[in-house]
Design a protein around this motif. Sequence first.
Motif, mmCIF file in Angstrom:
data_model
loop_
_atom_site.group_PDB
_atom_site.id
_atom_site.type_symbol
_atom_site.label_atom_id
_atom_site.label_comp_id
_atom_site.label_asym_id
_atom_site.label_seq_id
_atom_site.Cartn_x
_atom_site.Cartn_y
_atom_site.Cartn_z
ATOM 1 N N THR A 154 0.834 -1.206 0.000
ATOM 2 C CA THR A 154 0.000 0.000 0.000
ATOM 3 C C THR A 154 0.866 1.252 0.000
ATOM 4 O OG1 THR A 154 -1.719 -1.201 1.219
ATOM 5 C CG2 THR A 154 -1.849 1.200 1.239
ATOM 6 N N TRP A 155 1.947 1.224 0.766
ATOM 7 C CA TRP A 155 2.876 2.355 0.795
ATOM 8 C C TRP A 155 3.487 2.587 -0.584
ATOM 9 C CZ3 TRP A 155 8.516 1.366 1.329
ATOM 10 C CH2 TRP A 155 9.253 2.549 1.316
ATOM 11 N N ALA A 197 0.573 3.879 -2.987
ATOM 12 C CA ALA A 197 0.142 5.241 -2.671
ATOM 13 C C ALA A 197 1.254 6.252 -2.912
ATOM 14 C CB ALA A 197 -0.326 5.318 -1.220
ATOM 15 N N ARG A 209 5.598 0.098 -7.592
ATOM 16 C CA ARG A 209 4.450 0.479 -8.419
ATOM 17 C C ARG A 209 4.852 0.616 -9.883
ATOM 18 N NH1 ARG A 209 -0.094 5.248 -7.550
ATOM 19 N NH2 ARG A 209 -0.453 5.691 -9.741
ATOM 20 N N ILE A 249 -6.664 5.444 -1.399
ATOM 21 C CA ILE A 249 -5.487 5.271 -2.265
ATOM 22 C C ILE A 249 -5.704 5.947 -3.609
ATOM 23 C CG2 ILE A 249 -3.903 3.609 -3.291
ATOM 24 C CD1 ILE A 249 -3.956 3.674 -0.203
ATOM 25 N N ASP A 250 -6.927 5.824 -4.147
ATOM 26 C CA ASP A 250 -7.322 6.533 -5.380
ATOM 27 C C ASP A 250 -6.384 6.220 -6.548
ATOM 28 O OD1 ASP A 250 -9.165 8.192 -6.664
ATOM 29 O OD2 ASP A 250 -7.849 9.936 -6.471
ATOM 30 N N ARG A 251 -6.070 4.940 -6.725
ATOM 31 C CA ARG A 251 -5.130 4.566 -7.786
ATOM 32 C C ARG A 251 -5.820 4.532 -9.145
ATOM 33 N NH1 ARG A 251 -1.390 -0.914 -8.681
ATOM 34 N NH2 ARG A 251 0.088 0.148 -10.043
#
Length: 220
Positions: A17-18, A21, A27, A107-109
Amino acid sequence: MRTQALSALLLLFGLLTWQVAGKGPLRRLDERFGLAARQTRLPDTVAEFFADLGSVTIAVPVLAGVAGYVAWQARRTGAPRWWLPPLAATLAMAAVPLLVVPLKLLIDRPGPPGMAGHGFYPSGHTATAAVAYGAATLLMLPYLRGSAYTRREVVIGCLLLNATVGFGLVRRGYHWPLDVLGSWCLFGALLVVLSACLDRFGDEPGSSSPSSGSPAQPSP
């Protein structure tokens, strides 16, 4: 053992998650893998079928059917807490949107190319499949009276089913790989908790009711 598994899953979920985000190196690597996975030779129709196995309309009825069967069997054999394992599995399933929706908003990915909007992490389809099929497996294991091999094969089948759902979602471009992996970590932790609850409060199949003079024995 469960405590270590729970801690490891939650720690990995926090790390993923880190990275998602904060747009970290994982990522960026994830997005490259996701684009490459869309070029595999698996037919779109097959990948779509795999992805659909994680939909609410398919996965939740499977859990409901297994929970109903387990409740019927446990009540028929006189288990005093026949209702508790199905209830625990149902509550685990209800926890999916309660956890997924706020995380998606937080998170709004952005989604993969071709998918409009934001809020793709963690994957809801992956979470639904993991909890529905995982909880159904945990409910059924005490009723598999065959060898340990049979129970092991059922668990492996559940893992493979969830793997196909995750791959189908990535192959069709509905999610990035980390969306899927993050859901596996978070809801794998939920299944660890469910497993502990079933062992602590569930009753062995075939245990006698109090009225028969032989109290039911809790699972070890």
